[in-house]
Design an enzyme around this catalytic site. Structure first.
Site, mmCIF file in Angstrom:
data_model
loop_
_atom_site.group_PDB
_atom_site.id
_atom_site.type_symbol
_atom_site.label_atom_id
_atom_site.label_comp_id
_atom_site.label_asym_id
_atom_site.label_seq_id
_atom_site.Cartn_x
_atom_site.Cartn_y
_atom_site.Cartn_z
ATOM 1 N N ARG A 50 0.836 -1.211 0.000
ATOM 2 C CA ARG A 50 0.000 0.000 0.000
ATOM 3 C C ARG A 50 0.869 1.258 0.000
ATOM 4 O O ARG A 50 0.450 2.324 -0.444
ATOM 5 C CB ARG A 50 -0.978 0.000 1.185
ATOM 6 C CG ARG A 50 -1.811 1.252 1.293
ATOM 7 C CD ARG A 50 -3.198 1.058 1.908
ATOM 8 N NE ARG A 50 -3.201 0.240 3.098
ATOM 9 C CZ ARG A 50 -2.746 0.609 4.304
ATOM 10 N NH1 ARG A 50 -2.216 1.795 4.476
ATOM 11 N NH2 ARG A 50 -2.825 -0.224 5.318
ATOM 12 N N TYR A 102 -11.621 20.186 -15.251
ATOM 13 C CA TYR A 102 -12.266 18.879 -15.253
ATOM 14 C C TYR A 102 -13.421 18.872 -14.264
ATOM 15 O O TYR A 102 -13.236 19.068 -13.058
ATOM 16 C CB TYR A 102 -11.256 17.759 -14.934
ATOM 17 C CG TYR A 102 -11.944 16.441 -14.731
ATOM 18 C CD1 TYR A 102 -12.740 15.895 -15.742
ATOM 19 C CD2 TYR A 102 -11.868 15.761 -13.522
ATOM 20 C CE1 TYR A 102 -13.416 14.704 -15.542
ATOM 21 C CE2 TYR A 102 -12.532 14.569 -13.324
ATOM 22 C CZ TYR A 102 -13.310 14.049 -14.332
ATOM 23 O OH TYR A 102 -13.991 12.876 -14.130
ATOM 24 N N ASP A 175 -2.819 20.288 -13.630
ATOM 25 C CA ASP A 175 -3.370 19.090 -14.264
ATOM 26 C C ASP A 175 -2.952 19.168 -15.727
ATOM 27 O O ASP A 175 -3.463 19.980 -16.498
ATOM 28 C CB ASP A 175 -4.899 19.084 -14.115
ATOM 29 C CG ASP A 175 -5.548 17.863 -14.779
ATOM 30 O OD1 ASP A 175 -4.890 17.215 -15.618
ATOM 31 O OD2 ASP A 175 -6.731 17.585 -14.482
ATOM 32 N N LYS A 200 -5.653 8.551 -19.536
ATOM 33 C CA LYS A 200 -5.792 9.184 -20.864
ATOM 34 C C LYS A 200 -4.540 8.939 -21.716
ATOM 35 O O LYS A 200 -4.206 7.811 -21.981
ATOM 36 C CB LYS A 200 -6.095 10.669 -20.694
ATOM 37 C CG LYS A 200 -7.077 10.997 -19.576
ATOM 38 C CD LYS A 200 -8.450 10.395 -19.784
ATOM 39 C CE LYS A 200 -9.403 10.860 -18.687
ATOM 40 N NZ LYS A 200 -10.622 10.102 -18.585
HETATM 41 N N1 PLP Z 1 -8.280 15.559 -15.198
HETATM 42 C C1 PLP Z 1 -8.753 15.602 -16.447
HETATM 43 C C2 PLP Z 1 -8.340 16.746 -17.333
HETATM 44 C C3 PLP Z 1 -9.616 14.612 -16.919
HETATM 45 O O1 PLP Z 1 -10.095 14.678 -18.178
HETATM 46 C C4 PLP Z 1 -9.992 13.553 -16.054
HETATM 47 C C5 PLP Z 1 -10.929 12.484 -16.473
HETATM 48 O O2 PLP Z 1 -11.667 12.623 -17.430
HETATM 49 C C6 PLP Z 1 -9.493 13.538 -14.756
HETATM 50 C C7 PLP Z 1 -8.625 14.546 -14.368
HETATM 51 C C8 PLP Z 1 -9.856 12.444 -13.793
HETATM 52 O O3 PLP Z 1 -9.162 11.272 -14.133
HETATM 53 P P1 PLP Z 1 -9.662 9.788 -13.827
HETATM 54 O O4 PLP Z 1 -10.910 9.569 -14.631
HETATM 55 O O5 PLP Z 1 -8.507 8.941 -14.212
HETATM 56 O O6 PLP Z 1 -9.956 9.719 -12.354
#
Ligand code: PLP
Length: 380
Positions: A50, A102, A175, A200
């Site tokens: 973990r 997001y 991000d 992604k």
């Molecule tokens: N950040 C962005 C720009 C995203 O497009 C996404 C998911 O669509 C996330 C974060 C969250 O990622 P996850 O779906 O892997 O939890």
């Protein structure tokens, strides 16, 4: 080797081999626990999976190298990675986030994080005066950046915002899921931590859910984030970590192809009679184009959105008629995806209801254009 290019680092996974077997693809370690030495020490440095997992070592090292960071961490999802950055703060801390970001994280911040005690303020992050005005020195502990910002693809001047955050004594975290380490290096632009939904582009094959963080320095904030990961247990499985590394070997060619396809799609549909607007930072008339051209190298990303004439019903009908594009949420895979984003984000989000979000894959651009053309024709 010195000065090895990132393309080479990714393709070879830093060139690691398994010393025991001489294998060029490292084994997957499934063990949840590790042997303690007879004198009660853990000299191997491993105790329990973990907190640490040998299968993470190579993908984390590759990510740290690609982002020019000091250390990297894999987490169970992009959301586990993003939320760890906020949970490492303390109730009462003030955080500044973009209005366009997001949706899932924005929702968590307004819902859970606020009730947990974070003071969450959203602003238009492309407006530097608004960023400066939002800073409360001593109180503001984190400025969250997402550029291009999902799903309108607003551009943030990362270096300028990181500088403002630093002056106010706050951490800047970006991000960079959409931009990827192929196009942007937020740590070089002054950010403290960079976050990815590895689900992604990093993985790139729509077959795992994972998150990643990379830090510029191994400071107290990074220690706290690491503590959040191991205490809450938001860790990926070993096989998923191995799949991430396999995906990252082709990161550069995939992202370059996706960028080229997105640029072609944006230019083709920019003046289309059935389209109200194309949102893509690679278009010269995009308000963030100049900043994007400065901070993104080699392309403007594989994500774009189109606003359909005729509103929500016409947008949903267009998405219903595609044959090659896949009608699904997510992004960054080899296959192109189309999504009526408003149906996912719901009322209250800044996403207009006539918007279709497109994730350009690596197929033939002509095929993608032809399919979208026939889908739009149905709106006649
Ligand atoms: N950040 C962005 C720009 C995203 O497009 C996404 C998911 O669509 C996330 C974060 C969250 O990622 P996850 O779906 O892997 O939890």
């Amino acid at each position: 080797m010195k000065n090895t290019k990132p393309e080479t680092i990714a393709a070879q996974g830093l060139g690691w081999i398994d010393e025991t077997t001489r294998a060029v693809s490292l084994p997957i370690h499934m063990s949840s626990t590790f042997i303690r030495d007879p004198d009660n020490q853990y000299r191997s440095g491993r105790e329990y999976a973990r907190s640490d997992n040998p299968t993470y070592d190579q993908p984390e090292a590759v990510l740290a190298a690609l982002e020019n960071g000091k250390d990297a961490m894999l987490l169970a999802s992009g959301m586990a990675a993003a939320t760890a950055c906020f949970l490492a703060l303390k109730p009462g801390d003030h955080v500044v986030i973009p209005k366009v970001m997001y949706w899932g994280l924005r929702l968590w911040l307004f819902d859970f994080a606020r009730s947990w005690g974070l003071d969450v303020e959203d602003i238009e992050m492309s407006d530097l005066a608004a960023v400066k005005a939002a800073m409360r020195p001593g109180k503001t502990k984190l400025v969250w950046i997402e550029s291009p910002g999902n799903p309108m693809w607003n551009i943030t001047d990362i270096a300028a915002v990181a500088e403002i955050a630093k002056k106010a004594g706050a951490k800047a975290v970006a991000d960079s899921t959409v931009s990827t380490p192929v196009l942007t290096h937020p740590l070089d632009l002054g950010c403290d931590v960079v976050m990815h939904s590895a689900t992604k582009y990093l993985n790139g094959h729509s077959d795992i859910v994972m998150g990643a963080l990379v830090t510029k320095t191994e400071d107290e904030y990074w220690e706290r984030i690491s503590g959040v990961r191991s205490r809450i247990g938001g860790i990926p499985g070993s096989f998923e970590a191995w799949l991430l590394l396999r995906g990252m070997r082709t990161l550069f060619p995939r992202v370059k192809l996706a960028c080229a396809n997105a640029q072609k799609l944006a230019e083709h549909f920019a003046k289309h009679p059935r389209i109200e607007a194309v949102l893509y930072p690679g278009l010269k008339d995009h308000p963030g184009h100049a900043v994007a051209a400065r901070q993104m190298r080699g392309g403007f990303g594989g994500m774009l959105s189109i606003r359909i004439k005729g509103g929500e019903a016409a947008a949903i009908a267009t998405a219903a008629r595609v044959k090659l594009w896949k009608r699904a949420t997510s992004l960054g895979g080899t296959e192109s995806l189309i999504e009526h984003r408003g149906s996912t984000e719901g009322p209250g989000a800044p996403c207009p209801m006539d918007l279709l979000r497109l994730s350009a894959g690596i197929e033939d651009a002509g095929d993608l254009i032809a399919d979208l053309e026939q889908a739009l024709d149905g709106n006649a």
